[in-house]
Design a protein around this motif. Structure first.
Motif, mmCIF file in Angstrom:
data_model
loop_
_atom_site.group_PDB
_atom_site.id
_atom_site.type_symbol
_atom_site.label_atom_id
_atom_site.label_comp_id
_atom_site.label_asym_id
_atom_site.label_seq_id
_atom_site.Cartn_x
_atom_site.Cartn_y
_atom_site.Cartn_z
ATOM 1 N N ALA A 33 0.816 -1.218 0.000
ATOM 2 C CA ALA A 33 0.000 0.000 0.000
ATOM 3 C C ALA A 33 0.850 1.268 0.000
ATOM 4 C CB ALA A 33 -0.924 0.001 1.219
ATOM 5 N N GLY A 34 2.160 1.100 0.051
ATOM 6 C CA GLY A 34 3.046 2.263 0.040
ATOM 7 C C GLY A 34 3.214 2.909 1.398
ATOM 8 N N ARG A 35 2.769 2.241 2.453
ATOM 9 C CA ARG A 35 2.893 2.785 3.807
ATOM 10 C C ARG A 35 4.135 2.200 4.479
ATOM 11 N NH1 ARG A 35 -0.830 6.070 6.163
ATOM 12 N NH2 ARG A 35 1.039 6.378 7.396
ATOM 13 N N HIS A 36 5.273 2.596 3.967
ATOM 14 C CA HIS A 36 6.544 2.068 4.458
ATOM 15 C C HIS A 36 6.811 2.485 5.903
ATOM 16 C CE1 HIS A 36 7.264 0.728 0.405
ATOM 17 N NE2 HIS A 36 6.948 1.937 -0.017
ATOM 18 N N ASP A 37 6.275 3.635 6.307
ATOM 19 C CA ASP A 37 6.443 4.085 7.687
ATOM 20 C C ASP A 37 5.752 3.130 8.658
ATOM 21 O OD1 ASP A 37 3.991 4.919 6.517
ATOM 22 O OD2 ASP A 37 3.746 6.492 8.035
ATOM 23 N N LEU A 38 4.517 2.761 8.347
ATOM 24 C CA LEU A 38 3.799 1.823 9.206
ATOM 25 C C LEU A 38 4.378 0.415 9.101
ATOM 26 C CD1 LEU A 38 0.107 2.953 8.664
ATOM 27 C CD2 LEU A 38 1.535 3.301 10.690
ATOM 28 N N ALA A 39 4.819 0.043 7.919
ATOM 29 C CA ALA A 39 5.417 -1.287 7.742
ATOM 30 C C ALA A 39 6.663 -1.426 8.610
ATOM 31 C CB ALA A 39 5.757 -1.517 6.265
ATOM 32 N N GLU A 40 7.440 -0.377 8.719
ATOM 33 C CA GLU A 40 8.644 -0.437 9.558
ATOM 34 C C GLU A 40 8.267 -0.576 11.029
ATOM 35 O OE1 GLU A 40 12.318 -0.964 10.783
ATOM 36 O OE2 GLU A 40 11.668 -0.969 8.689
ATOM 37 N N ARG A 41 7.219 0.094 11.454
ATOM 38 C CA ARG A 41 6.754 -0.064 12.843
ATOM 39 C C ARG A 41 6.344 -1.507 13.105
ATOM 40 N NH1 ARG A 41 2.574 4.771 13.944
ATOM 41 N NH2 ARG A 41 2.249 3.612 15.872
ATOM 42 N N VAL A 42 5.632 -2.096 12.154
ATOM 43 C CA VAL A 42 5.192 -3.489 12.299
ATOM 44 C C VAL A 42 6.396 -4.416 12.353
ATOM 45 C CG1 VAL A 42 3.991 -5.367 11.102
ATOM 46 C CG2 VAL A 42 2.931 -3.120 11.280
ATOM 47 N N ARG A 43 7.406 -4.148 11.533
ATOM 48 C CA ARG A 43 8.612 -4.990 11.530
ATOM 49 C C ARG A 43 9.299 -4.927 12.897
ATOM 50 N NH1 ARG A 43 12.646 -5.570 6.790
ATOM 51 N NH2 ARG A 43 10.960 -4.419 5.860
ATOM 52 N N ARG A 44 9.337 -3.726 13.488
ATOM 53 C CA ARG A 44 9.935 -3.593 14.827
ATOM 54 C C ARG A 44 9.145 -4.382 15.862
ATOM 55 N NH1 ARG A 44 9.850 2.280 15.657
ATOM 56 N NH2 ARG A 44 9.421 2.521 13.478
ATOM 57 N N TRP A 45 7.811 -4.322 15.790
ATOM 58 C CA TRP A 45 6.985 -5.086 16.733
ATOM 59 C C TRP A 45 7.236 -6.578 16.568
ATOM 60 C CZ3 TRP A 45 2.302 -2.057 14.665
ATOM 61 C CH2 TRP A 45 2.261 -0.798 15.265
ATOM 62 N N ASP A 46 7.373 -7.024 15.321
ATOM 63 C CA ASP A 46 7.613 -8.439 15.052
ATOM 64 C C ASP A 46 8.946 -8.875 15.652
ATOM 65 O OD1 ASP A 46 6.904 -10.912 14.032
ATOM 66 O OD2 ASP A 46 7.761 -10.515 12.064
ATOM 67 N N ARG A 47 9.979 -8.043 15.496
ATOM 68 C CA ARG A 47 11.289 -8.366 16.078
ATOM 69 C C ARG A 47 11.232 -8.382 17.597
ATOM 70 N NH1 ARG A 47 14.951 -4.188 13.401
ATOM 71 N NH2 ARG A 47 13.437 -3.939 11.780
#
Length: 56
Positions: A33-47
């Protein structure tokens, strides 16, 4: 997702509300969806969740 988080919903509640089966799936949806800012937050939560599982 952005609205749910800004409204004070927890990560897991927000994931359920958008219908994503996992953090990884949500990350992919946000990237597409082009929401790289939110995707990065999700990646941090996953880690962080993975680190927490390892520590337990």
């Amino acid at each position: 997702m952005e609205f749910l988080l800004s409204a004070g919903n927890g990560v897991h509640e927000a994931i359920q509300r958008v219908g994503a089966p996992s953090l990884g799936a949500l990350h992919k949806r946000l990237q597409r969806a082009g929401r790289h800012d939110l995707a990065e937050r999700v990646r941090r939560w996953d880690r962080e969740a993975a680190d927490y599982r390892k520590a337990a």
